[in-house]
Design a protein around this motif. Structure first.
Motif, PDB file in Angstrom:
ATOM      1  N   ILE A 204      -5.629 -12.225  13.834  1.00  0.00           N
ATOM      2  CA  ILE A 204      -4.700 -13.296  13.482  1.00  0.00           C
ATOM      3  C   ILE A 204      -4.116 -12.960  12.117  1.00  0.00           C
ATOM      4  CG2 ILE A 204      -4.530 -15.686  12.670  1.00  0.00           C
ATOM      5  CD1 ILE A 204      -6.446 -16.548  14.747  1.00  0.00           C
ATOM      6  N   GLU A 205      -2.802 -13.006  12.007  1.00  0.00           N
ATOM      7  CA  GLU A 205      -2.218 -12.615  10.721  1.00  0.00           C
ATOM      8  C   GLU A 205      -0.817 -13.191  10.566  1.00  0.00           C
ATOM      9  OE1 GLU A 205      -1.953 -11.919   7.364  1.00  0.00           O
ATOM     10  OE2 GLU A 205      -3.773 -10.915   8.046  1.00  0.00           O
ATOM     11  N   HIS A 206      -0.474 -13.562   9.319  1.00  0.00           N
ATOM     12  CA  HIS A 206       0.880 -14.007   8.982  1.00  0.00           C
ATOM     13  C   HIS A 206       1.707 -12.889   8.344  1.00  0.00           C
ATOM     14  CE1 HIS A 206       0.641 -18.226  10.045  1.00  0.00           C
ATOM     15  NE2 HIS A 206      -0.525 -18.316   9.448  1.00  0.00           N
ATOM     16  N   ASN A 207       1.054 -11.891   7.766  1.00  0.00           N
ATOM     17  CA  ASN A 207       1.761 -10.775   7.134  1.00  0.00           C
ATOM     18  C   ASN A 207       2.307  -9.868   8.234  1.00  0.00           C
ATOM     19  OD1 ASN A 207       2.263  -8.116   6.009  1.00  0.00           O
ATOM     20  ND2 ASN A 207       1.205  -8.806   4.157  1.00  0.00           N
ATOM     21  N   MET A 208       3.603  -9.981   8.491  1.00  0.00           N
ATOM     22  CA  MET A 208       4.190  -9.309   9.642  1.00  0.00           C
ATOM     23  C   MET A 208       4.155  -7.793   9.516  1.00  0.00           C
ATOM     24  SD  MET A 208       4.707 -11.695  11.644  1.00  0.00           S
ATOM     25  CE  MET A 208       5.482 -10.686  12.891  1.00  0.00           C
ATOM     26  N   GLU A 209       4.397  -7.265   8.330  1.00  0.00           N
ATOM     27  CA  GLU A 209       4.371  -5.811   8.167  1.00  0.00           C
ATOM     28  C   GLU A 209       2.981  -5.266   8.431  1.00  0.00           C
ATOM     29  OE1 GLU A 209       6.965  -3.825   7.954  1.00  0.00           O
ATOM     30  OE2 GLU A 209       8.111  -5.684   8.140  1.00  0.00           O
ATOM     31  N   PHE A 210       1.969  -5.992   7.964  1.00  0.00           N
ATOM     32  CA  PHE A 210       0.591  -5.566   8.173  1.00  0.00           C
ATOM     33  C   PHE A 210       0.256  -5.557   9.663  1.00  0.00           C
ATOM     34  CE2 PHE A 210      -3.951  -6.493   8.657  1.00  0.00           C
ATOM     35  CZ  PHE A 210      -4.524  -5.554   7.813  1.00  0.00           C
ATOM     36  N   VAL A 211       0.549  -6.636  10.359  1.00  0.00           N
ATOM     37  CA  VAL A 211       0.160  -6.736  11.768  1.00  0.00           C
ATOM     38  C   VAL A 211       0.979  -5.787  12.637  1.00  0.00           C
ATOM     39  CG1 VAL A 211       1.680  -8.630  12.523  1.00  0.00           C
ATOM     40  CG2 VAL A 211      -0.608  -8.420  13.487  1.00  0.00           C
TER      41      VAL A 211
END
Length: 248
Positions: A204-211
């Motif tokens: 689950i993640e909000h950081n789009m570049e990371f995910v």
């Protein structure tokens, strides 16, 4: 075709009149890195908690390595090969990095009796040292976790989750609050662990570049339903996703 490590079947969960999760189904293959994204209130955390037994779903089922689970304690899921990290760090600030990782390992090894009367480290120091080196924390081995930066504590938290040698790890916002340098280190270690051990991740993640750079497949939730699923570039260009989450 290999049996899924995780199967989520038609999970539904409501709170009063609010339908937080509505008939969500997906599989996670061995070695897959799956991202779960969506706006706040889309049902991501509720779904995670249904998978991990914190919530009992209103309907549907969860299978880990083909075995139905439901209502199991976290320690029981750990023994089945399921690890997790939390939005809120689970490190103990008054303990050293080594002792934090040892403690995590002890939760998964032996009985209460063996932990009481066996070696203080339950024979896990060697494995903990390997985990410390893998996550490049050797220079911080004896440092109190509370003295570390937030990003360093995230690395310790990840090392703790992997001490049991899980086949599946659920990572809840691993990038949250982490600076770019430490974020790069965390992503590098997660990719390396997945490559070396074949462990599956659900992130689950909000950081789009990371995910987008970590995951091989992404599921997008909105209002408790899956609205898109596919490879990162497919999801990034999906108009429903842009409208619901990414913004124009």
């Amino acid at each position: 075709m290999s049996r899924p490590v995780l199967s989520v079947r038609n999970i539904t969960k409501s709170f009063g009149g609010i339908k937080a999760v509505q008939g969500v189904s997906f599989d996670v293959a061995p070695g897959e890195v799956l991202g779960l994204i969506g706006p706040n209130g889309s049902g991501k955390s509720t779904l995670f908690n249904c998978v991990l037994g914190q919530y009992r779903p209103d309907s549907g089922e969860v299978l880990v390595n083909g075995r139905k689970v439901g209502g199991q304690r976290a320690c029981d899921l750990n023994k089945m090969g399921v690890g997790r990290t939390f939005q809120q760090l689970s490190v103990f600030p008054g303990m050293s990095v080594l002792d934090n990782i040892l403690l995590a390992g002890q939760e998964h090894k032996g009985s209460m009796l063996s932990r009481l009367f066996g070696p203080r480290d339950a024979g896990l120091t060697g494995e903990a040292e390997k985990m410390i080196e893998f996550f490049r924390l050797g220079h911080l081995r004896d440092t109190l976790a509370g003295a570390l930066s937030y990003g360093q504590q995230k690395l310790v938290d990840a090392a703790m989750a992997f001490m049991a040698g899980p086949t599946l790890v659920l990572l809840d916002e691993p990038a949250g609050g982490v600076n770019l340098t430490m974020l790069g280190a965390l992503k590098d270690r997660l990719i390396a662990y997945n490559r070396d051990h074949g462990t599956s991740f659900v992130v689950i993640e909000h950081n789009m570049e990371f995910v987008m750079s970590l995951c091989t497949r992404i599921i997008v939730l909105a209002e408790g339903r899956i609205i898109a699923e596919g490879a990162p570039e497919e999801v990034r260009s999906n108009q429903m996703v842009i409208d619901a989450y990414l913004g124009g």
